[in-house]
Design a protein around this motif. Structure first.
Motif, short mmCIF file in Angstrom:
data_model
loop_
_atom_site.label_atom_id
_atom_site.label_comp_id
_atom_site.label_asym_id
_atom_site.label_seq_id
_atom_site.Cartn_x
_atom_site.Cartn_y
_atom_site.Cartn_z
N GLY A 58 0.81 -1.22 0.09
CA GLY A 58 0.14 0.03 0.02
C GLY A 58 0.97 1.20 0.10
N VAL A 59 0.30 2.35 -0.49
CA VAL A 59 0.87 3.61 -0.70
C VAL A 59 -0.22 4.73 -0.25
N TRP A 60 0.23 5.71 0.51
CA TRP A 60 -0.63 6.74 0.91
C TRP A 60 0.48 8.01 0.66
N GLN A 61 0.10 8.81 -0.67
CA GLN A 61 0.71 9.88 -1.20
C GLN A 61 -0.08 11.10 -0.98
N ALA A 62 0.49 12.14 -0.47
CA ALA A 62 -0.01 13.37 -0.17
C ALA A 62 0.79 14.54 -1.10
N VAL A 63 0.20 15.13 -1.94
CA VAL A 63 0.53 16.09 -2.87
C VAL A 63 0.27 17.78 -2.80
N GLN A 64 1.19 18.56 -2.97
CA GLN A 64 0.43 19.78 -3.22
C GLN A 64 1.29 20.68 -4.16
N ILE A 65 0.70 21.40 -5.20
CA ILE A 65 1.41 21.92 -6.27
C ILE A 65 1.15 23.53 -6.12
N VAL A 66 2.35 24.31 -5.78
CA VAL A 66 2.25 25.74 -5.64
C VAL A 66 2.62 26.46 -7.19
N ARG A 67 1.73 27.24 -7.73
CA ARG A 67 2.29 27.89 -8.82
C ARG A 67 2.72 29.39 -8.70
N ALA A 68 3.19 30.09 -9.67
CA ALA A 68 3.76 31.35 -9.50
C ALA A 68 2.80 32.32 -9.10
N ASP A 69 1.48 32.32 -9.41
CA ASP A 69 0.53 33.35 -8.90
C ASP A 69 0.04 33.26 -7.61
N GLY A 70 0.50 32.18 -6.98
CA GLY A 70 0.11 31.93 -5.47
C GLY A 70 -1.06 31.07 -5.37
N SER A 71 -1.59 30.21 -6.75
CA SER A 71 -2.61 29.32 -6.43
C SER A 71 -2.20 27.91 -6.11
N ARG A 72 -2.84 27.03 -5.29
CA ARG A 72 -2.21 26.08 -4.70
C ARG A 72 -3.51 24.94 -4.95
N VAL A 73 -3.23 23.69 -5.22
CA VAL A 73 -4.08 22.70 -5.46
C VAL A 73 -3.41 21.32 -4.73
N ALA A 74 -4.20 20.58 -4.07
CA ALA A 74 -3.49 19.36 -3.41
C ALA A 74 -4.49 18.13 -3.88
N ASP A 75 -3.94 16.88 -3.51
CA ASP A 75 -4.28 15.58 -3.92
C ASP A 75 -3.78 14.69 -2.95
N ILE A 76 -4.92 13.91 -2.37
CA ILE A 76 -4.59 12.76 -1.44
C ILE A 76 -4.68 11.29 -2.03
N ARG A 77 -3.61 10.59 -2.43
CA ARG A 77 -3.78 9.47 -3.39
C ARG A 77 -3.49 8.14 -2.51
N PRO A 78 -4.43 7.28 -2.31
CA PRO A 78 -4.09 5.94 -1.60
C PRO A 78 -4.06 4.99 -2.78
N LEU A 79 -3.14 3.85 -2.48
CA LEU A 79 -3.24 2.69 -3.48
C LEU A 79 -2.69 1.42 -2.90
N VAL A 80 -3.55 0.44 -3.17
CA VAL A 80 -3.27 -0.70 -2.62
C VAL A 80 -3.17 -1.85 -3.58
N ARG A 81 -2.52 -2.80 -3.20
CA ARG A 81 -2.53 -4.05 -4.13
C ARG A 81 -2.45 -5.34 -3.53
N VAL A 82 -3.08 -6.43 -3.98
CA VAL A 82 -2.68 -7.90 -3.47
C VAL A 82 -2.35 -8.82 -4.72
N ASN A 83 -1.40 -9.65 -4.52
CA ASN A 83 -1.02 -10.58 -5.49
C ASN A 83 -0.83 -11.87 -4.81
N VAL A 84 -1.04 -12.98 -5.70
CA VAL A 84 -1.05 -14.26 -5.39
C VAL A 84 -0.33 -14.90 -6.62
N SER A 85 0.66 -15.69 -6.31
CA SER A 85 1.21 -16.65 -7.52
C SER A 85 1.45 -17.90 -6.89
N ILE A 86 1.11 -18.85 -7.69
CA ILE A 86 1.23 -20.40 -7.27
C ILE A 86 2.00 -21.06 -8.41
#
Length: 531
Positions: free
Chosen positions: A214-242
């Protein structure tokens, strides 16, 4: 000119299994549009202005990047504006990420890891030149030092900063951190239960490997005009090999799934048992397989994961940077027929909870539903901000990066072919002699020439309109633009893969999705192992 390459990679058997289409009709594309939970979330978005939420993504990332580091948001906004003055574009990308993985092999937990990373990347763009600096130290002093480096691309350039991306308040996935929601003992029990169940299914089972990550990623992007946007991104995975064995012969089958949600759904025995059942089914199919024939023949691609061929043979060639540089086999073909009539291909980063989906890309542009090919006609490319500006088109929400250590480039999200009108059994029944390729172990493409190679991990002969014996060692070889014109029938059974693909390009790996309906292709070269 040196050839440019890209590829879609999958976990090795030690890292986890190859993704397969869902069984029993589960996971068909379109289900999410009728999902009650999704409709309720959409209603919540519409009335978000009138509702109080515990903490927005921007507020949560402000706590991570400012409150905890001692930086001041207003000073950072001003600092970014100063460092990017006179540039055409650029941004400050802040990232905090937690990741974990637990793996079982031969009945024992062989590895368990947890990692936390954080850092920033500062980019300045002047015309077609880009300066990029990154650091794991998040401080105003470090950002200022990075600014001195990236401004080297200016060289007297006096540009006008591009307008920031439009905002969005849609919600495509949860912001909850999956890593802390389920304790380690529950994760290890899940893996040991998988091992015990698999070994009890068939005496030919020799080895079981399973992993959860699993991964939990938090990002924020800041631009030259001072605008800011953010995103929170979970990501999980299960694998089985036989791995199964009979006499001296050993074969392997694998299955995995994942997406942007929590671990809880994998604790349901009905879910993880489906993973084990499918991995064992594929292993036993391979145990009875015969060498694949070679030559030019009709090939029927199954629905779901075989869309990896579309991803490689076509998708990379439709990324903006390759076309701006005119190194793609599709360069200069906008508005022209590039595939058989009936072939429609889209890149869609807006599907809730999908592995390849993004609320906003890594430049802050909302992801989109982008038409690439419509009824065989080339309609558009996937764009980041820089290549879109240089080509005079709009960004499409495809500016992606592996982490703060990399600058964003045009990348796919969830790329798939829309359904046609044929029943899959009708397609198979139309083939006198050919190959039915159900699953692939990945592939690669030369972007400039369009040449591709794909290895089938599960395939069958088609004889007199019926599926025959399983074959091993089949490889599809061809040219992307040419192969797209050889599609003669398109099924009505569109499915997306189960969510474990990772796409590699320019040394960066990002999570993606692929998909397609059953497709008939005539005159495809097959490499085989039959004498």
């Amino acid at each position: 000119m040196a050839a440019e390459h890209a590829h879609l990679t999958l976990p090795s058997l030690r890292d986890g299994p190859l993704p397969l289409p869902p069984m029993g009709g589960e996971g068909k594309f379109g289900d999410w549009r009728n999902d009650r939970g999704f409709r309720e979330r959409a209603i919540d978005i519409i009335f978000a202005a009138n509702k109080e939420t515990p903490m927005t993504n921007l507020a949560l990332t402000d706590d991570l990047f400012f409150a905890r580091t001692g930086m001041d948001a207003t000073r950072v906004e001003k600092l970014v504006g100063e460092q990017l003055r006179g540039m055409d574009d650029g941004e400050l990308f802040l990232e905090y990420s937690q990741s974990e993985s637990v793996a079982l092999d031969d009945g024992r937990i062989r590895s368990a890891g947890f990692d936390t990373t954080q850092g920033f990347g500062l980019r300045a763009i002047a015309d077609d030149a880009a300066g990029y600096a990154h650091a794991s130290e998040i401080s105003e002093a470090a950002i200022k030092r990075a600014g001195a480096t990236v401004r080297a691309v200016a060289s007297g350039h006096h540009g006008t900063m591009a307008e920031p991306p439009s905002g969005t308040n849609r919600i495509l996935y949860t912001d909850l951190n999956p890593l802390g929601a389920v304790d380690l003992s529950a994760k290890t029990k899940l893996l040991t239960d998988i091992d015990a169940y698999a070994r009890g299914l068939d005496p030919r089972v020799r080895q079981v490997m399973a992993s959860i990550s699993g991964v939990w990623q938090a990002v924020q992007i800041v631009r030259a005009d001072g605008s800011r946007v953010a995103d929170i991104r979970p990501l999980v995975r299960v694998n089985v090999s036989i791995m199964v064995g009979e006499g001296d012969r050993m074969e392997t089958g694998s299955y995995g799934s994942g997406g942007r949600f929590a671990y809880e759904r994998y604790l349901d025995p009905a879910n993880w048992k489906r993973h084990v059942d499918e991995a064992l089914r594929q292993a036993l199919v391979n145990l009875d397989s015969v060498p694949a024939p070679a030559g030019e023949m009709v090939v029927v691609l199954g629905s779901g994961w075989p869309g990896v061929m579309l991803h490689e043979a076509v998708g990379h060639g439709l990324e903006g940077d390759f076309n701006r540089k005119k190194t793609s086999a599709f360069s200069g073909m906008m508005g022209q027929q590039v595939a058989s009539k009936g072939v429609t291909v889209v890149d869609d980063g807006t599907i809730p909870d999908r592995r390849g989906s993004l609320t906003v890309d890594d430049e802050g542009t909302p992801s989109g539903y982008n038409m690439l090919i419509e009824d065989g006609i080339l309609k558009g490319y996937m764009q980041d901000r820089m290549n879109a500006r240089l080509m005079g088109v709009r960004p499409t929400g495809n500016g992606r990066r592996e982490s703060f250590g990399y600058a964003p480039i045009p990348r796919m999200t969830n790329t798939y072919m829309l359904a046609g009108g044929h029943d899959p059994q009708e397609i198979i029944g139309s083939v006198k002699k050919g190959l039915y390729a159900v699953n692939f172990g990945g592939g690669s493409v030369d972007i400039t020439s369009g040449k591709f190679v794909f290895s089938a991990s599960e395939a069958y002969l088609i004889e007199d309109g019926k599926v025959g014996p399983a074959v091993k060692g089949a490889t599809l070889i061809g040219n992307g633009p040419d192969a797209m014109t050889k599609i003669t029938m398109i099924g009505n059974d569109l499915r997306l893969d189960d969510g474990v693909g990772t796409c590699g390009k320019d040394g960066q790996g990002v999570p993606v999705g692929v998909g397609q309906p059953t497709v008939r292709m005539d005159g495809i070269t097959v490499g085989g192992t039959a004498a």
